[in-house]
Design a protein around this motif. Structure first.
Motif, mmCIF file in Angstrom:
data_model
loop_
_atom_site.group_PDB
_atom_site.id
_atom_site.type_symbol
_atom_site.label_atom_id
_atom_site.label_comp_id
_atom_site.label_asym_id
_atom_site.label_seq_id
_atom_site.Cartn_x
_atom_site.Cartn_y
_atom_site.Cartn_z
ATOM 1 N N ALA A 37 -6.474 7.163 1.379
ATOM 2 C CA ALA A 37 -5.352 7.217 2.317
ATOM 3 C C ALA A 37 -5.912 7.168 3.731
ATOM 4 O O ALA A 37 -7.103 7.384 3.953
ATOM 5 N N SER A 38 -5.007 6.896 4.693
ATOM 6 C CA SER A 38 -5.512 6.619 6.049
ATOM 7 C C SER A 38 -5.862 7.863 6.846
ATOM 8 O O SER A 38 -6.793 7.860 7.631
ATOM 9 N N GLY B 108 -3.866 3.636 11.173
ATOM 10 C CA GLY B 108 -3.263 3.630 9.835
ATOM 11 C C GLY B 108 -3.487 2.290 9.170
ATOM 12 O O GLY B 108 -2.718 1.878 8.313
ATOM 13 N N TRP C 69 0.834 -1.208 0.000
ATOM 14 C CA TRP C 69 0.000 0.000 0.000
ATOM 15 C C TRP C 69 0.870 1.260 0.000
ATOM 16 O O TRP C 69 1.894 1.317 0.682
ATOM 17 N N ASP D 125 0.404 4.841 1.321
ATOM 18 C CA ASP D 125 -0.480 5.674 2.148
ATOM 19 C C ASP D 125 -0.028 7.128 2.024
ATOM 20 O O ASP D 125 0.936 7.552 2.656
ATOM 21 N N THR E 297 1.581 -1.517 4.599
ATOM 22 C CA THR E 297 2.014 -0.227 4.045
ATOM 23 C C THR E 297 3.472 -0.311 3.605
ATOM 24 O O THR E 297 4.338 -0.729 4.370
ATOM 25 N N ILE F 47 4.912 5.850 2.548
ATOM 26 C CA ILE F 47 4.033 6.682 3.394
ATOM 27 C C ILE F 47 4.397 8.151 3.297
ATOM 28 O O ILE F 47 5.573 8.493 3.124
ATOM 29 N N THR G 43 -0.812 11.013 5.999
ATOM 30 C CA THR G 43 -0.839 10.659 7.422
ATOM 31 C C THR G 43 -0.263 11.797 8.270
ATOM 32 O O THR G 43 0.461 12.656 7.770
ATOM 33 N N VAL H 76 -5.342 2.497 -3.410
ATOM 34 C CA VAL H 76 -4.233 2.517 -2.428
ATOM 35 C C VAL H 76 -2.922 1.965 -2.990
ATOM 36 O O VAL H 76 -1.962 1.827 -2.241
ATOM 37 N N ILE I 138 -4.725 0.049 6.703
ATOM 38 C CA ILE I 138 -5.268 0.134 5.337
ATOM 39 C C ILE I 138 -6.242 -1.010 5.027
ATOM 40 O O ILE I 138 -7.276 -0.764 4.392
ATOM 41 N N GLY J 208 -2.312 5.773 -5.056
ATOM 42 C CA GLY J 208 -1.617 6.239 -3.855
ATOM 43 C C GLY J 208 -0.175 6.615 -4.177
ATOM 44 O O GLY J 208 0.351 7.610 -3.680
#
Ligand code: NIG
Ligand code: FE
Length: 410
Positions: free
Chosen positions: A322-323, A333, A76, A78, A143, A146, A81, A357, A335, A361
């Protein structure tokens, strides 16, 4: 180091060599290209081959994983955050259950300002240690790249403390980390009657220092009624561009405040949240390349209405998920759980949610050349799942971690 994965039940999100897929949009989001009964070869953290098991190479590998019954996907990405923070805000959680709104808590000096107070009290080392722990826990849930924002400093010293913590994570984490400067997250109390003064401080003092130290790739503003208005947002984003910081902004979370339109106008890489979007916002998004990024974890946790993902996709646009991992509106967080929310509440199909994602992402944090699909030359940041029949099982099996093993830098 050479790693060969064999007998993969299904290898998802494959991309051919001739393709240059940066983003998937509209109807394309319904499909995740895949190969059943597949192999994948990685060398020193890079994908160097993959295909159907009938073509498995007779190669000498340092490690061979037999993935019988299991799936492999790109990890993923992300792209939104606030993972660096000092303390949880459980009291506010209880206050909201008892009827206070997120905005009301913020007006009373709680919310982001409460997080800023806690951040000041914490040493940089403690902040780093607990942020690294959070990072490892989201990596264990799949993830593989990030983005992390500042925004709980709210003065020069505090913002630098956060961004330097993010830089330390970047240097030590096993996955790519992107940093975003978000001093325009809330007005500190001492500026509550002098909003222009705080915007000037961001533009004239913080931004030169942040850019001078190379601490951030992106700039963010919480563009919202009661926080930063459209005109202030535009000033900050234009100033950011002068230092090469691309905008990725918080828009349309609580009201249709014009955030999407100003984001598109300022060539934002993404506009994020989007609980409150309708036709005017969708029309604005169609005129640019700004990525609509939905954060349903925040809508879930605050008990708000969900983002109109179907309308956005049906308008032919891409959607990214996204988270929003942060101590106030989404203290998670996770996912895989986000994927379940996207499917059950936003009515995205499992394929659309996975595209949102992975490839989208990656695009929302400019990692599309290295992450987001299975392609020769891209990073081998991969999820090896538990035994399961197909990708749809990930959001279906809600609350459980689908990851058997993360493959990172192998
Ligand atoms: O994306 N809405 C603005 N910022 C964060 C929440 C920050 C906080 O409450 O600590 C968000 O939801
Ligand atoms: Fe956020």
């Amino acid at each position: 180091m050479r790693l060969l994965i064999t007998n993969i039940r299904t290898l998802y999100q494959t991309e051919g060599q001739g393709e240059e897929k940066k983003v998937v949009s509209g109807g394309q989001m319904a499909k995740v290209p895949s190969i059943d009964n597949a192999w994948l070869l990685a060398q020193d953290g890079v994908i160097i081959g993959y295909g159907d098991m009938v073509t498995v190479p007779e190669t000498v590998a340092d490690e061979v994983i037999d993935a019988t019954g299991r799936l492999v996907l790109p990890a993923w990405c992300d792209s939104h955050t606030h993972l660096v923070y000092a303390a949880p805000r459980t009291q506010e959680f209880a206050d909201r259950i008892n009827g206070l709104s997120y905005e009301e808590i913020a007006r009373r000096g709680g919310g982001i300002l409460a997080s800023a107070r806690r951040l000041k009290e914490m040493s940089s080392d403690d902040l780093y240690d607990q942020s690294l722990e959070r990072l490892h826990s989201v990596i264990a849930q799949g993830t593989g790249a990030i983005e992390i924002k500042s925004g709980y400093g709210l003065d020069l010293e505090g913002e630098l403390k956060m961004l330097r913590t993010i830089r330390r994570l970047k240097e030590n984490a096993p996955i790519p980390v992107k940093a975003t400067f978000l001093a325009a997250h809330a007005y500190p109390l001492e500026y509550s009657q002098n909003k222009e003064g705080y915007v000037n401080l961001i533009i004239n003092e913080m931004l030169p220092k942040v850019a001078g130290e190379g601490l951030a790739e992106y700039i963010d503003v919480f563009c919202e009624r009661g926080f930063f208005e459209v005109a202030e947002t535009e000033r900050i984003l234009e100033a950011g561009w002068k230092y090469g910081l691309k905008p990725k902004i918080h828009a349309n979370q609580l009201y249709a405040s014009g955030g999407v339109q100003v984001g598109v106008k300022c060539n934002a890489l993404s506009v994020d949240h989007l609980e409150c979007v309708g036709e005017p916002e969708i029309e604005a998004l169609k005129t640019g390349t700004t990525m609509p990024t939905l954060l349903p974890g925040a809508a879930f946790f605050l008990g708000m209405h969900y983002q109109p993902a179907r309308k956005i996709i049906d308008a032919g646009l891409p959607v990214c998920l996204a988270s929003d991992y942060n101590p106030g509106s989404c203290p998670s967080g996770n996912i895989p759980l986000l994927l379940t929310i996207a499917c059950t509440q936003l009515r995205m199909t499992p394929e659309e949610a996975i595209n949102a994602v992975t490839i989208n992402g990656a695009a929302a944090m400019e990692l599309d050349r290295e992450m987001g699909t299975i392609k020769i030359g891209k990073k081998a940041n991969l999820i090896l799942t538990n035994k399961m029949e197909s990708l749809a099982y990930i959001p279906y099996d809600y609350g459980n971690n689908p990851v058997d093993r993360m493959i990172l830098n192998k």
